[in-house]
Structures are given as C-alpha cells and as structure tokens.
Write a protein that holds these residues in place. Structure first.
Motif, PDB file in Angstrom:
ATOM      1  N   UNK A 314       9.985   5.226  -3.521  1.00  0.00           N
ATOM      2  CA  UNK A 314       8.545   6.120  -3.640  1.00  0.00           C
ATOM      3  C   UNK A 314       7.781   5.730  -2.485  1.00  0.00           C
ATOM      4  N   UNK A 315       7.477   6.752  -1.765  1.00  0.00           N
ATOM      5  CA  UNK A 315       6.558   6.831  -0.774  1.00  0.00           C
ATOM      6  C   UNK A 315       5.002   6.157  -1.012  1.00  0.00           C
ATOM      7  N   UNK A 316       4.745   5.292  -0.004  1.00  0.00           N
ATOM      8  CA  UNK A 316       3.306   4.872  -0.283  1.00  0.00           C
ATOM      9  C   UNK A 316       3.132   3.693  -1.303  1.00  0.00           C
ATOM     10  N   UNK A 317       4.333   3.201  -1.718  1.00  0.00           N
ATOM     11  CA  UNK A 317       4.260   2.118  -2.654  1.00  0.00           C
ATOM     12  C   UNK A 317       4.449   0.643  -2.075  1.00  0.00           C
ATOM     13  N   UNK A 331       3.718  -6.817  -8.717  1.00  0.00           N
ATOM     14  CA  UNK A 331       2.532  -6.316  -8.458  1.00  0.00           C
ATOM     15  C   UNK A 331       2.385  -5.256  -7.266  1.00  0.00           C
ATOM     16  N   UNK A 332       1.902  -4.135  -7.528  1.00  0.00           N
ATOM     17  CA  UNK A 332       2.106  -3.111  -6.551  1.00  0.00           C
ATOM     18  C   UNK A 332       0.677  -2.655  -6.034  1.00  0.00           C
ATOM     19  N   UNK A 333       0.652  -2.109  -4.916  1.00  0.00           N
ATOM     20  CA  UNK A 333      -0.651  -1.414  -4.379  1.00  0.00           C
ATOM     21  C   UNK A 333      -0.046   0.133  -3.883  1.00  0.00           C
ATOM     22  N   UNK A 336      -3.916   4.197   0.333  1.00  0.00           N
ATOM     23  CA  UNK A 336      -4.771   5.123   0.041  1.00  0.00           C
ATOM     24  C   UNK A 336      -5.241   5.385  -1.371  1.00  0.00           C
ATOM     25  N   UNK A 337      -4.582   4.733  -2.356  1.00  0.00           N
ATOM     26  CA  UNK A 337      -5.056   5.093  -3.655  1.00  0.00           C
ATOM     27  C   UNK A 337      -5.389   3.735  -4.309  1.00  0.00           C
ATOM     28  N   UNK A 338      -6.388   3.752  -5.382  1.00  0.00           N
ATOM     29  CA  UNK A 338      -6.944   2.812  -5.967  1.00  0.00           C
ATOM     30  C   UNK A 338      -6.042   2.345  -7.146  1.00  0.00           C
ATOM     31  N   UNK A 339      -5.543   1.113  -7.293  1.00  0.00           N
ATOM     32  CA  UNK A 339      -4.588   0.933  -8.432  1.00  0.00           C
ATOM     33  C   UNK A 339      -5.312   1.035  -9.753  1.00  0.00           C
ATOM     34  N   UNK A 340      -6.750   0.886  -9.766  1.00  0.00           N
ATOM     35  CA  UNK A 340      -7.499   1.197 -10.875  1.00  0.00           C
ATOM     36  C   UNK A 340      -7.308   2.607 -11.453  1.00  0.00           C
ATOM     37  N   UNK A 394       5.604   7.983 -14.929  1.00  0.00           N
ATOM     38  CA  UNK A 394       4.238   8.115 -14.673  1.00  0.00           C
ATOM     39  C   UNK A 394       3.506   7.891 -13.342  1.00  0.00           C
ATOM     40  N   UNK A 395       4.515   6.789 -12.848  1.00  0.00           N
ATOM     41  CA  UNK A 395       4.121   6.453 -11.266  1.00  0.00           C
ATOM     42  C   UNK A 395       4.213   7.609 -10.180  1.00  0.00           C
ATOM     43  N   UNK A 396       5.621   8.393 -10.461  1.00  0.00           N
ATOM     44  CA  UNK A 396       5.767   9.545  -9.780  1.00  0.00           C
ATOM     45  C   UNK A 396       4.842  10.427  -9.991  1.00  0.00           C
ATOM     46  N   UNK A 397       4.262  10.826 -11.099  1.00  0.00           N
ATOM     47  CA  UNK A 397       3.322  11.713 -11.236  1.00  0.00           C
ATOM     48  C   UNK A 397       2.094  11.230 -10.760  1.00  0.00           C
ATOM     49  N   UNK A 398       1.615  10.257 -10.618  1.00  0.00           N
ATOM     50  CA  UNK A 398       0.263   9.844 -10.150  1.00  0.00           C
ATOM     51  C   UNK A 398       0.382   9.920  -8.628  1.00  0.00           C
ATOM     52  N   UNK A 399       1.503   9.475  -8.120  1.00  0.00           N
ATOM     53  CA  UNK A 399       1.590   9.609  -6.474  1.00  0.00           C
ATOM     54  C   UNK A 399       1.707  11.162  -6.202  1.00  0.00           C
ATOM     55  N   UNK A 400       2.411  12.045  -7.151  1.00  0.00           N
ATOM     56  CA  UNK A 400       2.128  13.392  -6.595  1.00  0.00           C
ATOM     57  C   UNK A 400       0.817  14.032  -7.140  1.00  0.00           C
ATOM     58  N   UNK A 401      -0.109  13.385  -7.640  1.00  0.00           N
ATOM     59  CA  UNK A 401      -1.198  13.988  -8.105  1.00  0.00           C
ATOM     60  C   UNK A 401      -2.256  14.037  -6.861  1.00  0.00           C
TER      61      UNK A 401
END
Length: 401
Positions: A314-317, A331-333, A336-340, A394-401
């Motif tokens: 996954x890019x950007x993880x 633990x992931x970050x 450019x995206x807020x983990x919250x 869910x993580x894939x969809x979040x990164x694509x959103x």
C-alpha cells in the motif's frame, strides 16, 4: 492440534454486533464463561471473607481461586499475587512503598518504550525522596530496546529498573531475561509491565527474572482489574501504607479495602477459558495454558504476517512496528493523512482500529509522532481471516478516498 477460531468466536457475545475488533491492546472482548462467572458470584450469597456463613466462605473461595488462577497463568506463587483496581493503581502503590527504601541520590531507570503507567509513578516517587531518574532510550528506526540500552543507564546508585515486556504501542518485546541479569548484577530490582505481554505470551516469572510483574486481566479476556506477581519473600520485606485494623499478612496487606470478589471469579474464568484455546483437554492448568498460548501465537502470527504483507503493497503507509520480536500489534501512519480520519472511516464500516498514542507518550514522541501516535491494529484470540479481509479492504478504500 489446529486452532479452531470459529469455535472460539462463538463464545463471545459482543461479536454479534458485527464489528471486526482490532482494538484488543486497549481491552479485549469478553467470553460468555467469564460473564457467567461474574454473574454467578454476584448471585451469591456473597459477604466479606470469613469462615462462618456461606457468603463469607464463597468470598474466601473466590479470592483463593483467583490467586491460584493468576499464579498458574504467570508461573508464580499464589501467595505472591496481589490484586488491585488496575495495573496503574498497583504501580503507583508499589512505587510509593518502594520509595520508602530510597535515599537522596539513588537512581531509578525508566524506559522511553513504556506506557506512562510504568514511567510517571516512578518519576513522581523519586521526587518525594530526592532520587534521580535515568532514561533508557530505544532505537526509533527499529523499535528495539536492548540490554545495552538498559546497561547504559545503570550505575552503582541504581535501585530499580522499570521496563515493559511488550510495548502496547508498537509491540516490541525486549529481552527481559537478559535485562534482568544486568539489573540484578547492578544490585537493583526489576519491575516489569506485562499488561500487553500477558495477552500474547505465557508468562514465567522465574524465567523472566522479574522481581515484580504487573498485568491486567481485561487485556486477556477477563474483567477490569489489575494483578501483580512477586515472590512472597520479597513482599514480606515491604511495608505499604495501610489501615490499622487491616491484616499485615502477605499478600493481603497490599490490597486496599474489600476485594471485588465477582471480578476475581471472572479473572479465574478467563484463565480457564485461555486454557481451552488449543482444544487440548488433558493435563493441569499450566500445561493446558502452555498448549493454548503456543496455538494462539501461531494463529496470531499468521494473521499478522498477512496484514504486514498487504501493508507493504500500500502506497503512503508507514509501519512503525519493526522489532525482531514483537506482539501482533501494528502502528500505522499515512502520508498526508490523519490517522483519526482513518479510524472514523473504518468505524463506519464496523472495523474498530483506534488512533492515538495510547498513553505511550514517550514512545510516540521518540518515534517522531508527537502525542498523536498512529492507527493501532491489534490481534486477539477471536480475530479471523474475515476480520483481516475487512480491515485490508477498509484501509485500501480509505487510501483511495
């Protein structure tokens, strides 16, 4: 024997709500036998401990059974099991008690890897007697806290070292037996926070070399309370503040007020439930626990490896859990995206992976994550492949959103 996760999941009524739970480092879900044990204890009759009425005898039996169960889980003497409201409360109590033996200029070592409950009580205790705090640092690039990191903080003035057996933030498992040897060679005591560790690894107090080991049953399928294991002989040397009429016997003299008998019954039931996880039925409780934790470790490592492999693509993880030995806690970050935002996005899809530093402030800061931390994904006995599917989707969809 294979690990039958479907059979395990059937025992957890909370899973009927449909969530995929990756929040177990903050507290696990509760199996039905534990719930029933608590309810049965409260149904009583139940009174303060004694040997007269049935309620008194029931209370005494709950305490004895709880101590024995925790002793079997931790490889300890039941006479050295102390119960408290939480691991934090127990650490505060013992820090104040041990501080009575310190002198100005004595040194206490704490680590940046630890939960604040194994840092702040010791720092505050040193302030009352003029003792000195020294820090053991960990490598933020690898997440490793080594025996050399501890050794560098020791001196002839060291009285106690407080360190985690497993980081609740990134899962790192320091080599506690090796640390214990250098700490004891320095003439100091070792206080180990095993809250996160005890949920994933069968504890052996003697093999670890810990003088004190604290844990929380609600992290391993039980109710909310804390438990501390130590040698009864060591406990005999300590004099806690206590009420004048209360007993001076060990371990009771460290337990403030009336114990929560129903929760001790629940803790006993949690240990008994853990002993069933491998499917093995013959043997003593400690033997069954050993088989269960071996099966559980294999199950959790399989799921963890799958998650880590997917995250690598996954890019950007960024994955901050990198130690060679670690619990199934990631633990992931996100660049450019807020983990919250990721936490909320997943929660809307009934996947629970919380965001934060989870009271491991020093570790989060050391990792360069300030007090914000990251998205924590933790595995438990009831997680299965379908849970992982939902998380990764869910993580894939979040990164694509």
């Amino acid at each position: 024997m294979s690990y039958d996760v479907a059979a395990v999941r059937e025992r957890f009524p909370a899973l009927d709500a449909g969530f995929a739970h990756f929040d177990s480092p903050g507290g696990s879900q509760t199996p039905r036998p534990v719930i029933e044990a608590i309810a049965d204890a409260l149904a009583g009759p139940l009174s303060n401990r004694g040997d007269g009425t049935l309620g008194e005898r029931n209370a005494a039996a709950h305490v004895a059974a709880g101590r024995q169960a925790l002793a079997d889980l931790l490889g300890a003497d039941p006479s050295g099991i102390v119960f408290g409201r939480s691991a934090t409360q127990l650490t505060y109590d013992f820090s104040r008690t041990l501080a009575k033996t310190w002198r100005p200029g004595d040194e206490i070592v704490v680590s940046r890897l630890d939960h604040d409950s194994n840092i702040r009580p010791w720092i505050q205790a040193t302030e009352t007697v003029g003792a000195v705090v020294r820090w053991a640092e960990f490598d933020p690039a690898t997440g490793e806290l080594t025996v050399d990191d501890i050794r560098a903080a020791l001196s002839e003035r060291t009285r106690l070292v407080a360190v985690t057996a497993a980081s609740n933030l990134i899962g790192t498992r320091p080599d506690i037996p090796a640390i214990a040897r250098v700490v004891h060679d320095a003439g100091a005591l070792l206080y180990v926070d095993g809250v996160h560790y005890a949920a994933h690894v069968l504890v052996d107090l003697d093999a670890l070399g810990a003088d004190f080991f604290v844990c929380s049953p609600y992290k391993f399928l039980g109710p909310h309370l804390g438990a501390l294991a130590a040698s009864p002989a060591l406990l005999e040397t300590l004099s806690p503040d206590k009420l004048l009429p209360s007993t001076n016997a060990v371990p009771e003299r460290f337990e403030m007020g009336t114990l929560p008998y129903e929760l001790l019954s629940g803790a006993r039931a949690a240990v008994d439930f853990l002993a069933t996880l491998s499917g093995r039925r013959e043997g003593g409780r400690r033997e069954l626990l050993a088989a269960s934790f071996a099966a559980l470790e294999e199950h959790e490592d399989t799921l963890r490896t799958r998650i880590e492999s997917a995250l690598a693509g996954m890019k950007g993880v960024a994955l901050h859990s990198r130690a060679a030995r670690r619990t199934p806690t990631l633990l992931l970050t996100f660049d450019g995206r807020d983990t919250r935002d990721a936490y909320r996005f997943l929660a809307e899809r009934k996947v629970h992976a919380p965001s934060g530093s989870f009271y491991a402030l020093e570790a989060s800061r050391r990792l360069g994550l300030s007090d914000t931390g990251g998205l924590r994904v933790g595995l438990a006995p009831y997680n299965d492949e379908a849970d992982v599917d939902r998380l990764l989707t869910g993580l894939t969809d979040f990164l694509d959103s």
